[in-house]
Scaffold this active site. Structure first.
Site, mmCIF file in Angstrom:
data_model
loop_
_atom_site.group_PDB
_atom_site.id
_atom_site.type_symbol
_atom_site.label_atom_id
_atom_site.label_comp_id
_atom_site.label_asym_id
_atom_site.label_seq_id
_atom_site.Cartn_x
_atom_site.Cartn_y
_atom_site.Cartn_z
ATOM 1 N N ASP A 100 17.270 6.497 11.929
ATOM 2 C CA ASP A 100 16.158 7.016 11.138
ATOM 3 C C ASP A 100 15.754 5.926 10.152
ATOM 4 O OD1 ASP A 100 14.583 9.572 10.223
ATOM 5 O OD2 ASP A 100 15.296 8.589 8.397
ATOM 6 N N HIS B 208 -1.233 2.901 6.925
ATOM 7 C CA HIS B 208 -0.735 3.308 8.238
ATOM 8 C C HIS B 208 -0.760 2.182 9.265
ATOM 9 C CE1 HIS B 208 -0.003 7.520 7.361
ATOM 10 N NE2 HIS B 208 -1.070 7.459 6.578
ATOM 11 N N ASP C 147 2.407 1.232 11.411
ATOM 12 C CA ASP C 147 2.434 1.083 12.875
ATOM 13 C C ASP C 147 2.996 -0.275 13.267
ATOM 14 O OD1 ASP C 147 1.357 3.600 13.199
ATOM 15 O OD2 ASP C 147 -0.659 2.890 13.751
ATOM 16 N N ASP D 230 9.593 8.164 13.064
ATOM 17 C CA ASP D 230 10.340 6.979 12.637
ATOM 18 C C ASP D 230 11.798 7.049 13.084
ATOM 19 O OD1 ASP D 230 11.103 9.014 10.926
ATOM 20 O OD2 ASP D 230 11.224 7.727 9.173
#
Length: 177
Positions: free
Chosen positions: A59, A72, A76, A102
């Protein structure tokens, strides 16, 4: 001749569609569906040969903060780079996959838990640069667990996820002290 070309085209198109169905569209690595299929095959092979299978559930701690701070697009790019690094760190008998969001998973046969975890920690933590954006990433929470004989993939993934959350809680407690 036309029929043979048509069949060849259909086979090629079918292969492309199959690849798309098993690949995460953002990162280009295996997706959850491919992971579950490969894990099932890996567990069956290990059971036949008395081998061991490890699952590392990853994670990306602080990922929301990366999206919030850098946008964002940078988030990405960060995910794509994580996938690239994981692909470079996995061995021939291992599979790295994006589980979703994620979260990533690595399936390893015959590896030692501490060695796998340390290898993944080393490759994930560090500097990430995307043009003018520079991220000094301290690392992810990684839970590693052995597969039990005849264990269902869903149960194994849930157990690996629980191991990751145990690590995540310990990391939070360590940071707050």
């Amino acid at each position: 001749v036309d029929r043979e070309r048509y069949i060849a085209t259909l086979r090629q198109d079918n292969a492309v569609l199959s690849a798309h169905a098993l690949t995460d569209p953002l990162t280009g690595i295996a997706n959850r569906r491919a992971l579950v299929e490969a894990l099932g095959r890996t567990l069956a092979r290990a059971a036949r040969h008395n081998g061991s299978v490890l699952i590392a559930f990853i994670d990306l701690d602080g990922f929301k903060g990366i999206n919030d701070r850098f946008g964002h697009d940078a988030g990405d790019r960060f995910l794509i780079e994580i996938a690239r690094r994981l692909a470079g760190a996995t061995r021939a008998a291992e599979l790295g996959a994006r589980y979703g969001g994620d979260e990533f998973v690595v399936v390893a046969e015959g590896a030692r838990p501490d060695e796998l975890k340390q290898r993944l920690e080393r490759v994930i933590a560090g500097d990430y640069e995307f043009g003018e954006t520079r991220i000094d990433y301290p690392g992810a929470s990684i839970g590693v667990t052995f597969a039990e004989p005849d264990e269902y993939t869903e149960v194994l993934l849930a157990r690996a996820d629980a191991a990751m959350y145990k690590v995540k809680r310990a990391r939070r407690e360590h940071r707050s002290t």
